[in-house]
Scaffold this motif. Structure first.
Motif, PDB file in Angstrom:
ATOM      1  N   TRP A 528       0.822  -1.218   0.000  1.00  0.00           N
ATOM      2  CA  TRP A 528       0.000   0.000   0.000  1.00  0.00           C
ATOM      3  C   TRP A 528       0.850   1.260   0.000  1.00  0.00           C
ATOM      4  CZ3 TRP A 528      -5.342  -0.355   2.861  1.00  0.00           C
ATOM      5  CH2 TRP A 528      -6.170  -1.182   2.093  1.00  0.00           C
ATOM      6  N   GLY A 529       2.143   1.078   0.019  1.00  0.00           N
ATOM      7  CA  GLY A 529       3.022   2.239  -0.050  1.00  0.00           C
ATOM      8  C   GLY A 529       4.460   1.788   0.060  1.00  0.00           C
ATOM      9  N   PHE A 531       7.606   3.688   1.541  1.00  0.00           N
ATOM     10  CA  PHE A 531       7.863   4.939   2.253  1.00  0.00           C
ATOM     11  C   PHE A 531       9.320   5.078   2.673  1.00  0.00           C
ATOM     12  CE2 PHE A 531       3.341   5.121   2.540  1.00  0.00           C
ATOM     13  CZ  PHE A 531       3.048   6.472   2.715  1.00  0.00           C
ATOM     14  N   ALA A 545       6.724   9.593   0.065  1.00  0.00           N
ATOM     15  CA  ALA A 545       6.268   8.507  -0.806  1.00  0.00           C
ATOM     16  C   ALA A 545       5.751   9.142  -2.089  1.00  0.00           C
ATOM     17  CB  ALA A 545       5.189   7.684  -0.110  1.00  0.00           C
ATOM     18  N   HIS A 553      -2.935   7.609   0.609  1.00  0.00           N
ATOM     19  CA  HIS A 553      -2.184   7.280   1.824  1.00  0.00           C
ATOM     20  C   HIS A 553      -2.764   7.997   3.041  1.00  0.00           C
ATOM     21  CE1 HIS A 553       1.461   6.061  -0.807  1.00  0.00           C
ATOM     22  NE2 HIS A 553       0.732   5.023  -0.492  1.00  0.00           N
ATOM     23  N   TRP A 672       6.649   3.445  -7.590  1.00  0.00           N
ATOM     24  CA  TRP A 672       5.250   3.258  -7.173  1.00  0.00           C
ATOM     25  C   TRP A 672       4.336   3.242  -8.398  1.00  0.00           C
ATOM     26  CZ3 TRP A 672       3.078   0.981  -3.469  1.00  0.00           C
ATOM     27  CH2 TRP A 672       1.718   1.139  -3.229  1.00  0.00           C
TER      28      TRP A 672
END
Ligand SMILES: Cc1cc2nc3c(=O)[nH]c(=O)nc-3n(C[C@H](O)[C@H](O)[C@H](O)COP(=O)(O)OP(=O)(O)OC[C@H]3O[C@@H](n4cnc5c(N)ncnc54)[C@H](O)[C@@H]3O)c2cc1C
Length: 802
Positions: A528-529, A531, A545, A553, A672
């Motif tokens: 989901w990320g 970072f 991110a 987010h 990403w």
């Protein structure tokens, strides 16, 4: 009428009914749909009912495939007919670029399991004999394409939902939605108030008005759209089989058989937005007046392409409005900042996409996450920066380019520039060629020495090649500078900051003065990320991110908030520059009296650069020696002045995103929405090396990550050097191993540093051995691809870490 329900869906078009059905299908039966008139009373009743899988976004294409296959299931469950016609469809290409696009789409379909086929003109002539083949290069055939009965299908969704306990209240206009302090909703209707845990806005043509009842702006706009049904045509009714659909992007038209004649609709350039200041509540089952002037050119083109039309009489004209989001994709999911309020609107192709939208929303509501990456349709892909003034020109642009070729390097011009940083004029004066991300202007490259000031859209290597190479070399040999505005940035403060981060992030949370890289996982272990966490003090952290994912987010952070810390989205409150290359340290030293030599890789410090207070962290996505320098936007021009002047003797060179995306390939850094996305897990993408299994925290996604550790996933991310010629990998090209489609590319491009074409791809783990030789299909041709494991730059990491 019921006075309480778990979910109140506002709107009984095809989308609302699909959401209702999917909620029941996934187990929620205390659900209710509220419709101001009869079902289908918005755009749905006058749709042409066509459906197709083709969509430039791979996840959208998969959802369209799901939708189309669902109709049979609906018919079986309900015993009702959806009026299905699987006639197959051909998308024509009347120039090489369009053909290239279809070939690239076909390549994607190989691993998606879609049975499409590239056709030559002769084959098109056999399948669709009414087509004038002059100038046709080829086409893409999809056997799944077809059409249905819009009303029958909507009622089939409704019946299937009712069979599982759902309630439908028609002739019941919702007039207000008021949130209670506990986050539940009072849905006020003409027949009384319903207390609902969740509200879903499926208001279609009225979605803007319904959203406004909750103080929300829904970034969509209705457009007028027209199709014509002809009288009987002998070339059609004398056929043994139904004529396939034909989409003629050159003529902005879609055509299909309707009874014994044809139906043809147009996405005309002189199009018209509708209901600019709102959709009237009394708009119902009426149509807009016929407007042949608007589609005059499109009709003339259609007469050339399908000569039988020229002599056919017109039986009826359907002219009605339907809604679009600025990028043409639906607006789905939890509305950021508004608890228990869900969006299911902006669905411009309800019969291709409605099933998938219903499934995704139901999974999101019931299971907390969807089975695939839904970023392309997530309502949070637009931030609070979006306004009606931005939406309208973008929607017009989208309508006008609905059938246009869309190129991987294309930058669409409408409503730009929208948001700019203080550097906009300075960079423009330096030759900046701008792209955009999340409403923000971002430099793609700096044009110099005859470089094009507009990058020609293409599927092949672009004319930004020389500029990109020059910027890459400037970084690798000297020092480059670019903005760090396009990072999503968060500030986490308070006594509970570390504990919260330990729960939200799967990786190690650094000590004061240090940074770490960490994946953020969903409960099911999806990414989901990715970072970067910088610890400024025990109670203050900065996260960076993806800029485009900042609202997605932030929504997750709010959903998982803690009372012991504060999380602020500071993406536009902290900006600055990255300096990278062998001379980056010398440049920094020339700009500060603070100690620079002692800054180690992944250190973070408060420093004064020139006269500006900055946060400096030693890290660079270029893979080189580099520093990210953050400051207040009010100080950004002063900071630039300092760095730029001090950098002159060192040959400081501004660089853009094209160079950045080439530089990152040298170290196989993922990106990403390319290598890292909710479609993949940490172990599939190598992000598991940043998970801290040692930490004593039950971080979100831990159980799934542990399970993957015990039982590694079937596929893994590898990098290839590709024997490419004039086109490099973009994304989703199939990877052949032993002549079978075994995987697909996540991204790629050209390493100007190493002079190599590079691809990153997910392949079966058992094939991920050193020396693996595969083939990658680019532009319809298979190219040898050899796995590379040694970084193309700085393999011993002396530059980056030294
Ligand atoms: C001419 C034309 C041709 C088209 N052809 C195709 C095609 O071939 N294929 C395709 O896939 N799509 C086609 N479309 C698009 C398609 O019609 C839409 O994608 C689809 O209908 C959207 O459905 P919806 O449920 O989101 O919205 P709508 O159909 O607009 O439904 C919204 C519903 O919400 C109700 N509502 C709104 N506000 C309230 C309120 N306050 N209280 C209670 N109820 C409320 C409305 O009465 C309405 O019934 C076409 C559209 C047009 C205009």
């Amino acid at each position: 009428m019921k006075s309480s329900t778990r979910v109140a869906i506002i709107g009984g078009g095809v989308v609302g009914c699909s959401v209702l059905y999917h909620l029941t299908k996934l187990g929620w039966s205390d659900v209710m749909l509220i419709e101001r008139s009869e079902l289908t009373s918005g755009s749905t009743w006058h749709a042409a009912g066509g459906f197709h899988t083709l969509n430039g976004d791979t996840n959208m294409a998969a959802l369209q495939g799901y939708t189309i296959k669902l109709y049979k299931e609906l018919e079986d469950i309900t015993g009702m007919s959806c009026g299905l016609h699987h006639s197959g469809g051909i998308t024509l290409a009347d120039n090489q670029d369009r053909f290239d696009m279809l070939v690239a789409e076909r390549a994607k379909h190989r691993y998606m399991g879609l049975d499409t086929e590239i056709l030559g003109p002769a084959e098109i002539g056999k399948l669709a004999p009414i087509t004038n083949l002059d100038g046709i290069v080829g086409g893409l055939y999809d056997p799944l394409d077809g059409h249905l009965d819009p009303s029958g299908t909507t009622h089939a969704y409704a019946k299937a939902a009712r069979m599982d306990g759902a309630t439908i209240e028609t002739h019941c206009k919702v007039t207000e939605t008021n949130q209670r302090p506990d986050g539940t909703w009072d849905v006020v209707t003409e027949k009384g108030t319903i207390h609902a845990e969740h509200v879903v806005n499926a208001g279609g043509l009225w979605a803007r008005e319904v959203a406004a009842m909750a103080g929300i702006y829904a970034p969509l706009h209705p457009m007028e759209h027209q199709y014509i049904v002809t009288d009987d045509i002998p070339e059609i009714y004398n056929r043994d089989s139904e004529h396939p659909h034909v989409i003629d992007p050159g003529g902005e038209s879609y055509l299909r058989q309707e009874g014994r004649g044809l139906c043809i609709g147009f996405y005309e350039k002189p199009c018209r937005p509708w209901g600019v200041d709102g959709t009237p509540w009394d708009f119902g089952h009426e149509l807009l007046p016929d407007d042949f002037d608007k589609i005059e050119d499109s009709i003339a083109f259609a007469y050339e392409r399908f000569p039988v039309l020229a002599t056919a009489g017109v039986k009826s004209v359907i002219h009605g409005p339907f809604t679009f989001a600025p990028d043409g994709n639906p607006l789905v999911g939890p509305v950021p900042g508004v608890r228990n309020y869900w969006s299911a609107c902006g669905v411009m192709a309800g019969f291709s996409q409605g099933g998938g939208v219903g499934l995704m929303l139901a999974q999101w509501m019931i299971e907390g996450e969807c089975e695939r990456d839904v970023t392309a349709l997530d309502v949070a892909r637009y931030g609070s920066w979006i306004t009606p003034g931005y939406t309208r020109p973008k929607v017009i642009e989208n309508y006008q380019t609905r059938f246009s070729v869309s190129y991987p390097n294309e930058e669409l011009p409408a409503a730009r520039p929208h948001r700019t940083t203080p550097m906009y004029d300075t960079f423009t004066a330096l030759g900046a060629v701008w792209g955009h991300q999340f409403g923000l202007e971002v430099v793609n490259y700096f044009a110099k020495d005859g470089d094009p000031t507009y990058e020609t859209p293409t599927f092949r290597r672009s004319d930004a090649w020389n500029a990109t190479k020059r910027e890459v070399q400037a970084v690798r040999n000297g020092v480059g500078i670019n903005e760090v505005q396009n990072f999503g940035k968060f500030r986490v403060t308070g006594p509970g900051a570390r504990a919260w981060l330990d729960r939200i992030m799967a990786g190690r949370i650094p000590q004061p003065g240090r940074m770490s890289l960490t994946p953020m996982l969903s409960p099911k272990g999806r990414l989901w990320g990715d970072f970067t966490v910088s610890c400024l003090s025990e109670e203050e952290f900065q996260l960076t991110a993806s800029y485009g994912a900042q609202d997605i987010h932030h929504r997750w952070f709010q959903q998982n908030a803690s009372d012991d810390c504060t999380v602020e989205n500071i993406s536009n409150r902290r900006t600055g520059f990255q300096i990278a290359g062998p001379k980056a340290r010398d440049l920094l030293k020339a700009c500060t009296r603070n100690d620079v030599d002692s800054i180690k890789f992944l250190d973070v410090r408060h420093m004064t650069i020139g006269q500006v207070a900055c946060i400096v962290q030693r890290v660079s996505y270029t893979g080189d020696l580099g520093f990210e320098i953050f400051c207040d936007p009010m100080d950004q021009r002063q900071l630039w002045q300092t760095l730029w002047e001090a950098g002159q003797p060192m040959g400081i060179t501004p660089f853009g995103m094209r160079a950045m995306m080439s530089l990152r390939l040298d170290r196989f850094f993922g990106s990403w929405q390319r290598e890292f996305s909710p479609d993949y897990t940490a172990a599939e993408t190598g992000m598991d090396r940043f998970i801290s299994f040692k930490k004593n925290t039950d971080f979100i996604g831990r159980a799934a990550a542990e399970a993957e550790r015990a039982n590694p996933p079937a596929r893994t991310l590898v990098s290839f050097e590709v024997d490419a010629d004039d086109a490099d990998v973009v994304a989703y090209e199939p990877v052949f191993i032993n002549d079978q489609v075994a995987g697909f590319c996540t991204s790629g491009g050209y390493s100007h540093h190493a002079d190599k074409s590079i691809a990153m791809a997910l392949v079966p783990r058992e094939h991920a051995v050193n020396g693996l030789v595969a083939e990658i299909e680019i532009m319809g041709k298979r190219h040898k691809a050899t796995r590379v494991t040694e970084h193309l730059f700085d393999p011993d990491m002396t530059a980056m870490r030294g």
